[in-house]
Design a protein around this motif. Sequence first.
Motif, mmCIF file in Angstrom:
data_model
loop_
_atom_site.group_PDB
_atom_site.id
_atom_site.type_symbol
_atom_site.label_atom_id
_atom_site.label_comp_id
_atom_site.label_asym_id
_atom_site.label_seq_id
_atom_site.Cartn_x
_atom_site.Cartn_y
_atom_site.Cartn_z
ATOM 1 N N LYS A 289 50.053 25.249 57.730
ATOM 2 C CA LYS A 289 49.009 25.230 56.701
ATOM 3 C C LYS A 289 48.545 26.641 56.359
ATOM 4 O O LYS A 289 48.311 26.961 55.192
ATOM 5 C CB LYS A 289 47.828 24.387 57.172
ATOM 6 C CG LYS A 289 48.078 22.884 57.151
ATOM 7 C CD LYS A 289 46.827 22.112 57.516
ATOM 8 C CE LYS A 289 47.032 20.621 57.366
ATOM 9 N NZ LYS A 289 45.820 19.832 57.703
ATOM 10 N N GLY A 290 48.399 27.481 57.407
ATOM 11 C CA GLY A 290 47.960 28.853 57.162
ATOM 12 C C GLY A 290 48.934 29.618 56.294
ATOM 13 O O GLY A 290 48.533 30.311 55.354
ATOM 14 N N VAL A 291 50.224 29.493 56.592
ATOM 15 C CA VAL A 291 51.245 30.179 55.802
ATOM 16 C C VAL A 291 51.244 29.661 54.369
ATOM 17 O O VAL A 291 51.347 30.435 53.408
ATOM 18 C CB VAL A 291 52.627 30.002 56.452
ATOM 19 C CG1 VAL A 291 53.740 30.502 55.532
ATOM 20 C CG2 VAL A 291 52.691 30.744 57.783
ATOM 21 N N LYS A 292 51.112 28.356 54.191
ATOM 22 C CA LYS A 292 51.094 27.788 52.844
ATOM 23 C C LYS A 292 49.915 28.316 52.027
ATOM 24 O O LYS A 292 50.075 28.687 50.858
ATOM 25 C CB LYS A 292 51.019 26.265 52.916
ATOM 26 C CG LYS A 292 52.321 25.577 53.305
ATOM 27 C CD LYS A 292 52.137 24.073 53.323
ATOM 28 C CE LYS A 292 53.443 23.365 53.690
ATOM 29 N NZ LYS A 292 53.269 21.893 53.756
ATOM 30 N N VAL A 293 48.738 28.335 52.648
ATOM 31 C CA VAL A 293 47.548 28.794 51.921
ATOM 32 C C VAL A 293 47.673 30.263 51.549
ATOM 33 O O VAL A 293 47.367 30.665 50.414
ATOM 34 C CB VAL A 293 46.280 28.536 52.759
ATOM 35 C CG1 VAL A 293 45.073 29.238 52.138
ATOM 36 C CG2 VAL A 293 46.009 27.040 52.882
ATOM 37 N N VAL A 294 48.138 31.099 52.495
ATOM 38 C CA VAL A 294 48.287 32.531 52.216
ATOM 39 C C VAL A 294 49.312 32.755 51.108
ATOM 40 O O VAL A 294 49.081 33.552 50.171
ATOM 41 C CB VAL A 294 48.691 33.285 53.499
ATOM 42 C CG1 VAL A 294 49.084 34.726 53.168
ATOM 43 C CG2 VAL A 294 47.548 33.280 54.508
#
Length: 346
Positions: A289-294
């Motif tokens: 999720k973190g990679v997707k949001v960034v």
Amino acid sequence: MTTATRETWIDALKGWGMILIVVGHVWSLSDVPQWYMWIFSFHVPLFFFAAGLTFKPGAAPLGEFLRRRLTTLLLPYLVYALLGYVFYVLGYAAAQLAGKTVSQFGYGLWWPLLGVFYGSVGDGLLVNSPLWFLPALFVAQALVHVIHTHVRLQWQRYALLLALFAIAAGIEEDIKAPFSLLPAMAAAVFIQMGLDWKRTARMTEISTGQRWFWLVVLAGLSLLSPINGAVGLAGPTVNQPVLFLLFALIGIGLSLLFVQLASVRIQDALAFIGRHSMGILVLHMLAIKGVKVVLSIGTGTSLDTMEHSILWGLLVLCVASLLMWPAIAVIERWLPWTLGNRRQAA
């Protein structure tokens, strides 16, 4: 065929299951492709089955059993559910500052916090959604422990467990029980199957040729799993219960044969992943999720586009994996108690 110790092949089985779970969380579930249906037809039942392989009901009184599981299952759940909420708040704030509308933050701030203590997945309740497995495993193992203590005949045990499965399947559309109670009721039968497999399996008496034959047969049968639609134990969503059980067992059998027939190098690689499965379980969704949001904020690409693109998904998977391993190493070395371990990893 290579001969592996019991511990190695069990770890390899967990590693194979964990690969399927991580892959299954990268792309979107709103428009489920056939290969996703295949993965979800058995990958979580496989993990409950693997838990049964090392389960020892009756080895300690129920109170002592529950006390130990509080440390090994519920403590990691609470720590990483709260960490997931912190990640959610940071992402929410970043999106607000960037003036971006991100669908994942549409639940506000209070509802996901409630989800941490509710312990069931869905409707934005649990940010670090794979953690539903830990309370479900806690409840499912407690159910099997109690049944083993009070029910002696094997057929009666399975009758009770299948009744629990049927109840969960029958009411899952109407009730979202706390603490992943319904998934636990549906999953307990797979723990019992793993326990009985460990006690009675005679796979080593089957020739290599026969194993390859059954591997091909089960692989072919497992490809029919999409006829039961999109399923998953997290809900639980089983659609047709008999078909769900059938394809879950086919997938488990296929996985057992796969890890037993794999070369030593593949077994060792899968076992390595399996030995770190708790760290992967609690961190992989946060990393994804973190990679997707960034990437979404940095490139202007919507999350929906990423979750329906093979290339974007592979990029997310690679970056998230690279980020996870050093984090897991640090946690296992310096914060092992957060993973339910008493000792530091070397």
